[in-house]
Enzyme design. Structure first.
Site, PDB file in Angstrom:
ATOM      1  N   CYS A 127      -4.651  -2.946   6.061  1.00 18.36           N
ATOM      2  CA  CYS A 127      -4.803  -1.929   5.032  1.00 18.36           C
ATOM      3  C   CYS A 127      -5.880  -2.307   4.013  1.00 18.36           C
ATOM      4  O   CYS A 127      -5.821  -3.394   3.434  1.00 18.36           O
ATOM      5  CB  CYS A 127      -3.452  -1.748   4.330  1.00 18.36           C
ATOM      6  SG  CYS A 127      -3.294  -0.239   3.409  1.00 18.36           S
ATOM      7  N   CYS A 161       0.853  -1.207   0.000  1.00 21.80           N
ATOM      8  CA  CYS A 161       0.000   0.000   0.000  1.00 21.80           C
ATOM      9  C   CYS A 161       0.882   1.247   0.000  1.00 21.80           C
ATOM     10  O   CYS A 161       0.614   2.206  -0.732  1.00 21.80           O
ATOM     11  CB  CYS A 161      -0.905  -0.011   1.215  1.00 21.80           C
ATOM     12  SG  CYS A 161      -1.842   1.518   1.448  1.00 21.80           S
TER      13      CYS A 161
END
Length: 246
Positions: A111, A15
């Site tokens: 995430c 991410c």
């Protein structure tokens, strides 16, 4: 794909390198921004024309571990305002600023997935493939729901009863769909002093010096352990720890 192959990926690492410090950074620069600032507990320092990624002042919150894929161009455009602050001080600043989240407890969600049972999320993409849980000697002690749902070193959620020390995941036999489990936190199969690391990124742009002593960790919140880095080539290296790591 990583879970399906029996490994445990770290989504936050990707991410950061693909979303926050690539798509977001590129968009910010396109809008005319000079830099971006993120809430990571980490620091960046420029020395002799090179940018260094440093640990946060608050060692209990340090997130430099998740930023190892960043390069010189990305670090040169990044600010980490929380890098020199402790979490308790950040909460005070937030309270003084009137932010309603100043006392919100720390999040532990993954995430993009958030705080939900992770196995439920995986089952949407990887169907259950039950198989035996076995000791290294071949004794069946339970049934697993699918190798993708388990992590090496995992203790919780194995569903193995009985007396004695707790059970841990020691290995996965992907070909035979067998989960190898052992009893006791200090079982030899849970320890290793050598690993091969792939998908490397040297932030400085230069490979490490093979004669130097380094420190490394194999999971978040682990203390740094002395090690040496050997057999470095384009995409992998060997890391030899001074003492076996769990």
């Amino acid at each position: 794909r990583e879970y399906q192959a029996g490994r445990t990926p770290n989504p936050d690492v990707l991410c950061n390198s693909e979303i926050k410090f690539k798509a977001f950074l590129d968009h910010a620069l396109m809008l005319g921004a000079e830099k971006i600032a993120t809430g990571h507990y980490a620091r960046v320092r420029e020395r002799f024309g090179s940018f260094e990624l440093l640990k946060a002042e608050d060692g209990t919150k340090d997130q430099s571990y998740f930023l190892y894929r960043l390069n010189q161009a990305q670090l040169s455009k990044t600010l980490f305002p929380l890098g020199d602050l402790y979490k308790r001080d950040v909460r005070k600043i937030a309270e003084q600023a009137g932010l309603p989240t100043f006392a919100k407890k720390d999040s532990t969600g993954i995430c993009f997935i958030g705080e939900r049972p992770f196995r439920d999320f995986l089952q949407r993409y990887l169907p259950r493939q039950p198989g035996p849980m076995q000791t290294p000697e071949g004794k069946v002690v339970g049934e697993h729901q699918g190798l993708a749902y388990y992590t090496l070193g995992q203790r919780q959620g194995l569903g193995i009863g009985g007396q004695g020390e707790p059970w841990f995941v020691a290995a996965k036999n992907m070909a035979s769909n067998i989960l190898i489990v052992v009893q006791g936190h200090d079982h030899p199969l849970l320890l290793n002093d050598l690993l091969t690391a792939a998908d490397l990124n040297w932030i400085s742009g230069a490979q490490p010096h093979p004669q130097w002593v380094y420190a490394a960790k194999t999971r978040y919140r682990q203390s740094d352990a002395p090690c040496s880095i050997t057999h470095v080539d384009a995409d992998r290296c060997e890391v030899q720890f001074a003492t076996p790591q769990w």
